[in-house]
Scaffold this active site. Sequence first.
Site, PDB file in Angstrom:
ATOM      1  N   HIS A 361       0.811  -1.215   0.000  1.00  0.00           N
ATOM      2  CA  HIS A 361       0.000   0.000   0.000  1.00  0.00           C
ATOM      3  C   HIS A 361       0.848   1.271   0.000  1.00  0.00           C
ATOM      4  O   HIS A 361       0.469   2.271  -0.596  1.00  0.00           O
ATOM      5  CB  HIS A 361      -1.003  -0.034   1.145  1.00  0.00           C
ATOM      6  CG  HIS A 361      -2.157  -0.910   0.787  1.00  0.00           C
ATOM      7  ND1 HIS A 361      -2.196  -2.247   1.117  1.00  0.00           N
ATOM      8  CD2 HIS A 361      -3.254  -0.666   0.036  1.00  0.00           C
ATOM      9  CE1 HIS A 361      -3.290  -2.772   0.609  1.00  0.00           C
ATOM     10  NE2 HIS A 361      -3.955  -1.844  -0.041  1.00  0.00           N
ATOM     11  N   GLU A 602     -12.269  -9.079  -5.281  1.00  0.00           N
ATOM     12  CA  GLU A 602     -10.813  -9.146  -5.092  1.00  0.00           C
ATOM     13  C   GLU A 602     -10.356 -10.434  -4.437  1.00  0.00           C
ATOM     14  O   GLU A 602      -9.180 -10.601  -4.149  1.00  0.00           O
ATOM     15  CB  GLU A 602     -10.294  -7.909  -4.349  1.00  0.00           C
ATOM     16  CG  GLU A 602     -10.976  -7.586  -3.050  1.00  0.00           C
ATOM     17  CD  GLU A 602     -10.463  -6.295  -2.408  1.00  0.00           C
ATOM     18  OE1 GLU A 602      -9.430  -5.761  -2.842  1.00  0.00           O
ATOM     19  OE2 GLU A 602     -11.111  -5.835  -1.458  1.00  0.00           O
ATOM     20  N   ASP A 626      -5.373  -7.322  -5.052  1.00  0.00           N
ATOM     21  CA  ASP A 626      -5.598  -8.466  -4.173  1.00  0.00           C
ATOM     22  C   ASP A 626      -5.977  -9.706  -4.972  1.00  0.00           C
ATOM     23  O   ASP A 626      -5.557 -10.811  -4.642  1.00  0.00           O
ATOM     24  CB  ASP A 626      -6.681  -8.142  -3.137  1.00  0.00           C
ATOM     25  CG  ASP A 626      -6.086  -7.372  -1.966  1.00  0.00           C
ATOM     26  OD1 ASP A 626      -5.014  -7.772  -1.491  1.00  0.00           O
ATOM     27  OD2 ASP A 626      -6.670  -6.350  -1.568  1.00  0.00           O
ATOM     28  N   CYS A 673     -10.310  -1.175 -10.389  1.00  0.00           N
ATOM     29  CA  CYS A 673      -9.613  -0.080  -9.708  1.00  0.00           C
ATOM     30  C   CYS A 673      -8.255  -0.508  -9.148  1.00  0.00           C
ATOM     31  O   CYS A 673      -7.616   0.235  -8.425  1.00  0.00           O
ATOM     32  CB  CYS A 673     -10.484   0.519  -8.609  1.00  0.00           C
ATOM     33  SG  CYS A 673     -10.888  -0.647  -7.311  1.00  0.00           S
TER      34      CYS A 673
HETATM   35  C1  PEP Z   1      -7.054  -3.942  -4.929  1.00  0.00           C
HETATM   36  O1  PEP Z   1      -6.903  -4.856  -4.122  1.00  0.00           O
HETATM   37  O2  PEP Z   1      -6.858  -4.045  -6.152  1.00  0.00           O
HETATM   38  C2  PEP Z   1      -7.484  -2.608  -4.471  1.00  0.00           C
HETATM   39  C3  PEP Z   1      -7.793  -1.661  -5.317  1.00  0.00           C
HETATM   40  O3  PEP Z   1      -7.482  -2.391  -3.151  1.00  0.00           O
HETATM   41  P1  PEP Z   1      -6.152  -2.159  -2.272  1.00  0.00           P
HETATM   42  O4  PEP Z   1      -4.996  -2.055  -3.200  1.00  0.00           O
HETATM   43  O5  PEP Z   1      -6.373  -0.938  -1.475  1.00  0.00           O
HETATM   44  O6  PEP Z   1      -6.120  -3.410  -1.437  1.00  0.00           O
HETATM   45 MG    MG Z   2      -7.674  -4.689  -2.113  1.00  0.00          MG
END
Ligand code: PEP
Ligand code: MG
Length: 757
Positions: A361, A602, A626, A673
């Site tokens: 992250h 995800e 994920d 996303c």
């Molecule tokens: C993902 O898992 O692709 C997502 C957009 O969420 P994050 O990266 O915040 O886990």
């Molecule tokens: Mg995620």
Amino acid sequence: MIERLRKIVQAVSEADDLEQALSLIVHEVRRAMSTDVCTVYLSDRATNRLVFRANEGLNPGKIGEFSLGREEGLVGWVASRGEMLNLDDASAHPSFQLVPGLGEESFASFMGAPIIHQRDLLGVLVVQQTASRRFSDDEEAFLITISAQLAGIIAHAEVSGLADLNEGSPRGITRIMGVSGSPGIGIGEGVFVSPTADLAAVPYRKAENRKAELRSFRAALSRVRDDIEIVSDNLRDELSPEDHALFGVYLNILDDSTLGGEVASLIKAGQWAQGALSQVLLKHIRHFERMEHSYLRERAVDVRDLGTRVLTYLQDDSKSLREWPEQTILVAEEITASALGEVPRENLVGVVSLRGSGNSHAAIVARGMGVPAVMGASDLPYNRLDSRTLVVDGHNGRVYINPPEEALRRFQQLQDEDVALSQELLVLRDEPSQTLDGHHIPLWVNTGLAADLPRALECGAEGVGLYRTEVAFLLRDKFPSEEDQRQLYREQLEAFAPAPVTMRSLDIGGDKSLPYFPIIEDNPFLGWRGIRVTLDHPEIFLAQIRAMLKANEGLGNLRILLPMISAVEEVEESLALIRRCHDEVLAEGYSQTFPPVGAMIEVPSAVWLTGALARRLDFLSVGSNDLTQYLLAVDRTNARVADMYHGLHPAVLSALAKICADARAASCPVSICGELAGDPRATPLLLAMGFDQLSMNASSLPRVKKVVQSVSVDEARDALARLTELNSVDQVKELLDALIRRRGLERYIRPGQEGSE
Ligand code: PEP
Ligand code: MG
């Protein structure tokens, strides 16, 4: 053997430099195995030869002088094959050769083990014996184990040693390998931020003002003494006098006549207070830990506890005084979103994290901010970086320490080219995201940090596909109140209105742990994450949803997104809670319609439940970060397996195509996303699959738009149709690269890809 091994590895890891580490290795291995000779040959990258670097039992005059070709002799045999060799009569082996002057004539038996770090041969560890002796299986295992353990230490020590080199050194430029976290080139001064109160992670630094450092140390000491005296007084009636007397012993540890005095002397000799404290205390902790007597061994805990307390006060002190260099490269063992938020945005030009990968992250936040980042640079000699010039090559995942003038100029030029390309793409801002044959695919932006907002607003996005609410939670020292959240969310909704803003409910767990709500688990990515936490804590969920609904008053552009959904029941429970919040908010006098609610796809179970989820919800959004991690069983934060993490893996792409088809069958809009949405190379495929929006970080958006404008839906569909014939990531990349080349788009594909590498 295990105990011996542990002691050797510990002693070697405490060595001051590579030479000392190698001498210790040969001495201890020779002793542990009762051999006549022990040698370490190290691979010299410049000459590609194996250098006789440390030895006991042969001619010491040859150390550093003598070397072998990579395939020469028995040592070369071990090195070139990367295999162990165990011989009771070395001279009978076809590769045997006697080196004059080394003193090997009288040794009959030979055992050699390769020293390999991350597939790279660092050297060969050898033992020899006069008597003809076939080393036992246990001894083989010992040598292999020790060489595997030592590989990491040698790799690290090699780099640490090199880091002492200054500009223009004949040994050249020091380059540390990592993985790309955020593209771009950052040039600046390294600042290491140690984790709070970790004695082992204090960087070396000279005292700028010895007297002031000494004063800080004495002040911190006296505050710790006061704390302990308070605890001691509180417990006076509850403990026997003998037990209570331990507090006195505890306090004495820090007296001037003991450790306190040692620390003070180091400060007077020129070390800064934190460094002096760490050096003295770690030495004593190690000493206590090695003691045979269990009572004395336990004292290590006391010394560590005291040291940590003093360090906490010293760090509090220096934090308030910290001045960030104008061009700061932030270095940390594990960069967190809050560490990123601590440096003033205008000073932050690069980020280096020893742990984590491009999908952590922190890397995603760095990309959102447009700051170059390298992750997983585990060999970085972090505690010697302060005040050195660093170059962060976020395209290729490399860090350069004190590069010479010529190299600096080259990096500067690359940086200028990046800026020029971004400028060139600026004109696309107000152009439609439309293919050559007129198909419109909305490009949305991912947000999280307040600092992202201007960039997100300026990139020409048609909406916000993912607002990561947890980032604001990570930057605080307690849960924000409902009203705090309302204000925060209002700012986002207002900034983009009337464009839609997709707010994700709190997604903590995994690698996102709130300092004030720690979640400690063995397998955090398979544990208490996302919706699982908030459904178990409805008070957190309800306050957040109410805040979102209230913030939406008069705007109507809110969409709510639920993270980590793995079962239909979780959606039903969440919807019931959202309905309850809506009723409560209406009862409080707000007036608004029920917002669209969606779920993230995800985890693999959600892929198979797409139809069922689609029928209950207003939209779906694929979290490919994920999803890739869970489909490929590759921890997204683990640098060691980062090269196995591929958004362009055929299995991931096939899952994405299935999600789109199932969502379409249920007439439910679906977006993506995850970082893959911002990878321009993947754009044609995502377009052809039928995603309704692509949501990405602001810095990727112009490049993706460029690709959208340069392809036709037909050729994108053609590429997608050919996917079914492909079985590997390389084949997929070849297919996409051919399309990119055909359209002359190579310049827009970054060397260090984000979602797919
Ligand atoms: C993902 O898992 O692709 C997502 C957009 O969420 P994050 O990266 O915040 O886990
Ligand atoms: Mg995620």
